[in-house]
Scaffold this motif. Structure first.
Motif, mmCIF file in Angstrom:
data_model
loop_
_atom_site.group_PDB
_atom_site.id
_atom_site.type_symbol
_atom_site.label_atom_id
_atom_site.label_comp_id
_atom_site.label_asym_id
_atom_site.label_seq_id
_atom_site.Cartn_x
_atom_site.Cartn_y
_atom_site.Cartn_z
ATOM 1 N N LEU A 1 -36.430 -21.313 18.206
ATOM 2 C CA LEU A 1 -37.869 -21.136 17.995
ATOM 3 C C LEU A 1 -38.588 -21.441 19.299
ATOM 4 O O LEU A 1 -38.156 -22.306 20.059
ATOM 5 N N PRO A 2 -39.700 -20.766 19.562
ATOM 6 C CA PRO A 2 -40.477 -21.109 20.759
ATOM 7 C C PRO A 2 -41.312 -22.358 20.518
ATOM 8 O O PRO A 2 -41.712 -22.653 19.392
ATOM 9 N N PHE A 3 -41.571 -23.103 21.593
ATOM 10 C CA PHE A 3 -42.454 -24.263 21.478
ATOM 11 C C PHE A 3 -43.888 -23.801 21.255
ATOM 12 O O PHE A 3 -44.613 -24.360 20.454
ATOM 13 N N LEU A 4 -44.292 -22.774 21.991
ATOM 14 C CA LEU A 4 -45.622 -22.188 21.840
ATOM 15 C C LEU A 4 -45.459 -20.701 21.597
ATOM 16 O O LEU A 4 -44.593 -20.066 22.171
ATOM 17 N N ASN A 5 -46.339 -20.174 20.778
ATOM 18 C CA ASN A 5 -46.317 -18.734 20.537
ATOM 19 C C ASN A 5 -47.687 -18.197 20.923
ATOM 20 O O ASN A 5 -48.549 -18.018 20.086
ATOM 21 N N GLN B 1 -35.433 -29.436 16.099
ATOM 22 C CA GLN B 1 -34.076 -29.119 16.535
ATOM 23 C C GLN B 1 -33.942 -27.642 16.905
ATOM 24 O O GLN B 1 -33.305 -27.294 17.907
ATOM 25 N N ALA B 2 -34.562 -26.779 16.125
ATOM 26 C CA ALA B 2 -34.508 -25.341 16.414
ATOM 27 C C ALA B 2 -35.224 -25.027 17.718
ATOM 28 O O ALA B 2 -34.798 -24.141 18.471
ATOM 29 N N ARG B 3 -36.300 -25.732 18.011
ATOM 30 C CA ARG B 3 -37.007 -25.518 19.279
ATOM 31 C C ARG B 3 -36.157 -25.947 20.456
ATOM 32 O O ARG B 3 -36.098 -25.257 21.480
ATOM 33 N N ILE C 1 -44.548 -22.652 9.874
ATOM 34 C CA ILE C 1 -45.076 -22.636 11.234
ATOM 35 C C ILE C 1 -46.252 -21.670 11.287
ATOM 36 O O ILE C 1 -46.194 -20.585 10.718
ATOM 37 N N SER C 2 -47.316 -22.077 11.982
ATOM 38 C CA SER C 2 -48.489 -21.217 12.093
ATOM 39 C C SER C 2 -48.229 -20.104 13.107
ATOM 40 O O SER C 2 -47.170 -20.052 13.740
ATOM 41 N N GLU C 3 -49.215 -19.234 13.271
ATOM 42 C CA GLU C 3 -49.074 -18.127 14.219
ATOM 43 C C GLU C 3 -48.986 -18.621 15.658
ATOM 44 O O GLU C 3 -48.364 -17.987 16.500
ATOM 45 N N GLN C 4 -49.608 -19.757 15.934
ATOM 46 C CA GLN C 4 -49.556 -20.312 17.288
ATOM 47 C C GLN C 4 -48.264 -21.078 17.542
ATOM 48 O O GLN C 4 -48.007 -21.511 18.658
ATOM 49 N N GLY C 5 -47.461 -21.284 16.508
ATOM 50 C CA GLY C 5 -46.215 -22.022 16.669
ATOM 51 C C GLY C 5 -46.328 -23.473 16.281
ATOM 52 O O GLY C 5 -45.405 -24.246 16.520
ATOM 53 N N LYS C 6 -47.425 -23.872 15.657
ATOM 54 C CA LYS C 6 -47.621 -25.264 15.251
ATOM 55 C C LYS C 6 -47.013 -25.503 13.876
ATOM 56 O O LYS C 6 -46.968 -24.607 13.042
ATOM 57 N N ILE C 7 -46.582 -26.736 13.646
ATOM 58 C CA ILE C 7 -46.057 -27.117 12.338
ATOM 59 C C ILE C 7 -47.243 -27.342 11.407
ATOM 60 O O ILE C 7 -48.157 -28.101 11.730
ATOM 61 N N LEU C 8 -47.221 -26.682 10.257
ATOM 62 C CA LEU C 8 -48.321 -26.824 9.305
ATOM 63 C C LEU C 8 -48.248 -28.171 8.607
ATOM 64 O O LEU C 8 -47.172 -28.752 8.442
#
Length: 99
Positions: free
Chosen positions: A75-79, A68-70, A40-47
């Motif tokens: 996990l947060p949807f957005l970071n 599933q974790a979101r 996961i990137s710093e913004q919360g996106k899937i790499l």
């Protein structure tokens, strides 16, 4: 040397093969947060798969586990903590100027 033989010459550059990011013993699961957080990137996106160097099957399993974790709030949807801090500062300065 003519052009037809050039294609069969081996390059002299050596390369080190990278280790796969997911070992054979690692279980891809939504509960395995140490594994999931690497993809996961710093913004919360899937790499992407190209960045992760995963196989197609591994990328699909990682994506499902992250989703599933979101949903389970692991996990947060957005970071975007930095954006919230900036917004708080701007609202404080605007309200302090109005008074």
């Amino acid at each position: 040397m003519d052009k037809s033989n050039r294609f069969f010459l081996k390059s002299k550059r050596s390369f080190r093969r990278r280790l796969p990011p997911i070992q054979s013993g690692d279980r891809i699961d939504y509960k395995n947060m140490s594994l999931i957080s690497r993809f996961i990137s710093e913004q919360g996106k899937i790499l992407s798969r190209r960045v992760n160097r995963l196989t197609l099957k591994q990328q699909r399993l990682i994506t499902i586990a992250i989703k599933q974790a979101r949903i389970l709030s692991l996990l947060p949807f957005l970071n975007n903590e930095k954006q919230f801090q900036k917004n708080d500062l701007t609202t404080r300065t605007i309200t302090s100027l109005k008074k």
